[in-house]
Design an enzyme around this catalytic site. Structure first.
Site, PDB file in Angstrom:
ATOM      1  N   MET A  40       9.964 117.145 -51.981  1.00  0.00           N
ATOM      2  CA  MET A  40      10.460 115.870 -51.486  1.00  0.00           C
ATOM      3  C   MET A  40      10.557 116.027 -49.973  1.00  0.00           C
ATOM      4  SD  MET A  40      13.608 113.644 -53.051  1.00  0.00           S
ATOM      5  CE  MET A  40      13.596 111.854 -52.903  1.00  0.00           C
ATOM      6  N   PHE A  81      12.242 114.935 -47.533  1.00  0.00           N
ATOM      7  CA  PHE A  81      13.481 115.135 -46.786  1.00  0.00           C
ATOM      8  C   PHE A  81      14.120 116.494 -47.070  1.00  0.00           C
ATOM      9  CE2 PHE A  81      15.886 112.660 -50.248  1.00  0.00           C
ATOM     10  CZ  PHE A  81      16.518 113.785 -50.766  1.00  0.00           C
ATOM     11  N   SER A  82      13.585 117.250 -48.003  1.00  0.00           N
ATOM     12  CA  SER A  82      14.131 118.566 -48.346  1.00  0.00           C
ATOM     13  C   SER A  82      13.676 119.628 -47.352  1.00  0.00           C
ATOM     14  CB  SER A  82      13.661 118.950 -49.753  1.00  0.00           C
ATOM     15  OG  SER A  82      13.698 120.347 -49.952  1.00  0.00           O
ATOM     16  N   PRO A  83      14.603 120.263 -46.620  1.00  0.00           N
ATOM     17  CA  PRO A  83      14.201 121.315 -45.683  1.00  0.00           C
ATOM     18  C   PRO A  83      13.432 122.461 -46.338  1.00  0.00           C
ATOM     19  CG  PRO A  83      16.412 120.578 -45.167  1.00  0.00           C
ATOM     20  CD  PRO A  83      16.034 119.935 -46.479  1.00  0.00           C
TER      21      PRO A  83
END
Length: 217
Positions: free
Chosen positions: A8, A10-12
Site C-alpha cells: 500500500m 502510504f506504508s513506509p
C-alpha cells in the site's frame, strides 16, 4: 520475470521495498492491498502472510514478509553492487544493526501514532509521542556524526529503510535543521533522489494527508 509486491503506497515498509526494487533494477508487479477494506485479512492473503501485514514479496513460489527481510533478500539475490548490503560479515552486521534499530525505534514511534490515530480515534498527538520521535532524531544525529550514512560511509539498505519512515515522522515533528543538521541534510539529499521521487514522495504525502484528515475530522 520480476517479482510481485503486495503493498500500500502510504506504508513506509512497502515504500522501502519498492525503493529497493528500483535501486537494483528489479521489475516488480505492484499488487495493492487496501488495509481499510480489510483485504489483508482475506483468507488467500493470510495464506501468504499469517501476520496480515504489508509488504509481502512473491518471487516465483517463494513468499517472504517483513520489509527488512525482503530488502536483504532482494539485495542478495538481485543486487549487482554488494555495497548496499555488504557480504563482509562486520560491514553487514553494522547494516543489520541499523535495520534492527529501524524496527525497534523509528518504525515503532511512527506505528504508535498511526495505530492510535487510525484505529483508536485519537485526535491529538501526545507529548510523549513527540518526545519519543525527538529521541529518535537524537540517535540518528549521533550516527550521522560518526559516518556519512546511517550504517557507514557508504549508502546501504539501512538508509532506504529509514528514509521511508522519516519522511512521515518529519511531518509529525519537523526536523530542526539547527539541532539536527546532519539528519536534516541527509534526509533532504535522499528526498531529492530519482528513486525517492518515484517511489516514496507520493506515498509519504498520502500518509501525511491521511494523518491530517484523521486528526482534524
Amino acid at each position: 520475470m520480476g517479482v510481485k509486491l503486495y503493498v500500500m503506497d502510504f506504508s513506509p515498509p512497502s515504500r522501502a521495498c519498492m525503493l529497493t526494487c528500483e535501486i537494483f533494477g528489479i521489475p516488480f508487479e505492484k499488487i495493492p492491498v487496501d488495509l481499510f477494506k480489510g483485504e489483508h485479512l482475506a483468507p488467500e492473503y493470510l495464506q501468504k502472510n499469517p501476520l496480515h501485514t504489508i509488504p509481502v514479496l512473491e518471487d516465483g513460489d517463494f513468499i517472504l514478509y517483513d520489509s527488512h527481510a525482503i530488502m536483504a533478500y532482494l539485495a542478495d539475490t538481485y543486487g549487482k553492487d554488494e555495497s548496499w548490503y555488504p557480504k563482509d560479515v562486520k560491514k553487514r552486521a553494522l547494516v543489520n544493526q541499523k535495520l534492527f534499530f529501524n524496527t525497534a525505534v523509528i518504525y515503532r514511534r511512527l506505528r504508535n501514532i498511526t495505530y492510535y490515530v487510525f484505529q483508536r480515534g485519537r485526535k491529538t498527538l501526545e507529548q510523549d509521542w513527540l518526545d519519543d520521535i525527538a529521541e529518535g532524531y537524537d540517535f540518528l544525529e549521533a550516527f550521522l556524526s560518526k559516518t556519512k550514512y546511517i550504517a557507514g560511509d557508504h549508502i546501504t539498505i539501512a538508509d532506504i529503510a529509514i528514509l521511508s519512515h522519516l519522511t512521515n515522522l518529519e511531518y509529525i515533528l519537523p526536523i530542526d535543521a539547527k539541532k539536527y543538521p546532519k539528519t536534516s541534510a541527509w534526509l533532504e539529499d535522499f528526498k531529492a533522489t530519482p528513486y525517492a521521487k518515484k517511489h516514496n514522495e507520493e506515498g509519504a504525502k498520502a500518509l501525511n494527508d491521511l494523518l491530517k484528515k484523521f486528526l482534524t475530522s
